[in-house]
Design a protein around this motif. Structure first.
Motif, PDB file in Angstrom:
ATOM      1  N   LEU A  91       0.834  -1.205   0.000  1.00 31.01           N
ATOM      2  CA  LEU A  91       0.000   0.000   0.000  1.00 31.01           C
ATOM      3  C   LEU A  91       0.867   1.253   0.000  1.00 31.01           C
ATOM      4  O   LEU A  91       0.618   2.193  -0.760  1.00 31.01           O
ATOM      5  N   ARG A  92       1.900   1.275   0.819  1.00 31.04           N
ATOM      6  CA  ARG A  92       2.798   2.443   0.858  1.00 31.04           C
ATOM      7  C   ARG A  92       3.487   2.642  -0.492  1.00 31.04           C
ATOM      8  O   ARG A  92       3.597   3.765  -0.971  1.00 31.04           O
ATOM      9  N   ARG A  93       3.971   1.536  -1.085  1.00 26.05           N
ATOM     10  CA  ARG A  93       4.619   1.656  -2.405  1.00 26.05           C
ATOM     11  C   ARG A  93       3.638   2.154  -3.459  1.00 26.05           C
ATOM     12  O   ARG A  93       3.973   3.017  -4.269  1.00 26.05           O
ATOM     13  N   ALA A  94       2.430   1.609  -3.454  1.00 25.31           N
ATOM     14  CA  ALA A  94       1.435   2.008  -4.449  1.00 25.31           C
ATOM     15  C   ALA A  94       1.047   3.474  -4.298  1.00 25.31           C
ATOM     16  O   ALA A  94       0.934   4.205  -5.287  1.00 25.31           O
ATOM     17  N   GLU A  95       0.834   3.912  -3.056  1.00 22.66           N
ATOM     18  CA  GLU A  95       0.465   5.305  -2.814  1.00 22.66           C
ATOM     19  C   GLU A  95       1.599   6.248  -3.216  1.00 22.66           C
ATOM     20  O   GLU A  95       1.369   7.293  -3.824  1.00 22.66           O
ATOM     21  N   THR A  96       2.830   5.885  -2.896  1.00 22.06           N
ATOM     22  CA  THR A  96       3.983   6.706  -3.247  1.00 22.06           C
ATOM     23  C   THR A  96       4.153   6.767  -4.756  1.00 22.06           C
ATOM     24  O   THR A  96       4.402   7.838  -5.328  1.00 22.06           O
TER      25      THR A  96
END
Length: 197
Positions: A91-96
């Protein structure tokens, strides 16, 4: 047997995985893949990403079955914790990545907004985990009341229990669900398992 000893199935499964039994991984997958996939999907809202997380979680278990510490809780809780950790990372990678695409390479999202989204996804996944883990009578009462919009009298009639029992089941189910938002992100762990490291 000691109060905090893990169930026999958990101990045997860990031993079988440590010996490299492919059949053990298949059995573990059959038992927990729907939990892993639904938790990942709830957090990521993306079927493909949930499929990837599911594969990653079972690959991690296969590669390092010794990471499971029976003293920390059940294997089910451990698998849910691994799923949560993988889902948060994705989720963090996708949002970033999405933020960088929208605002230009090198741009990073507001850390507070990113953590708010992660906490929100975590609370939703935790609520799903709690509902799937609660006893069937509580789960059924909540489903009747909140999915089918029955009041406690109608819920009691549908369940074939007294109105007092229906209220008790609804109250207990809601108390369990209220814990979904009660824990901070860094302390997320399914019921019965230690803190995220």
């Amino acid at each position: 047997m000691a109060k905090d000893a893990p169930p026999r199935w958990d101990r045997r499964m860990q031993q079988r995985l440590a010996r490299g039994e492919a059949a053990a991984l298949g059995e573990l997958y059959d038992r927990f893949s729907s939990l892993v996939h639904s938790q990942a999907h709830r957090m990521l809202d993306d079927q493909e990403a949930a499929d990837l997380v599911t594969r990653e979680v079972f690959a991690q278990i296969w590669e390092d079955p010794g990471a499971y510490d029976p003293k920390q809780g059940s294997m089910r809780s451990w698998v849910a914790r691994l799923t949560h950790r993988r889902s948060v990372q994705r989720l963090r990678r996708a949002e970033t990545s999405a933020y960088a695409e929208e605002h230009g390479e090198g741009a990073v999202p507001d850390p507070e907004e990113l953590e708010r989204r992660v906490r929100s996804a975590t609370a939703a996944a935790r609520a799903d985990y709690i509902v799937s883990s609660m006893p069937a009578p509580l789960r059924r009462a909540l489903e009747l009341a909140y999915v089918h919009r029955r009041d406690y009298r109608q819920t009691a009639a549908d369940l074939g229990v007294t109105e007092d029992e229906a209220r008790r089941r609804l109250r207990l189910g809601l108390q369990l669900l209220s814990t979904a938002n009660a824990r901070p992100l860094d302390g997320f762990s399914p019921p019965g398992y230690g803190r995220v490291r």
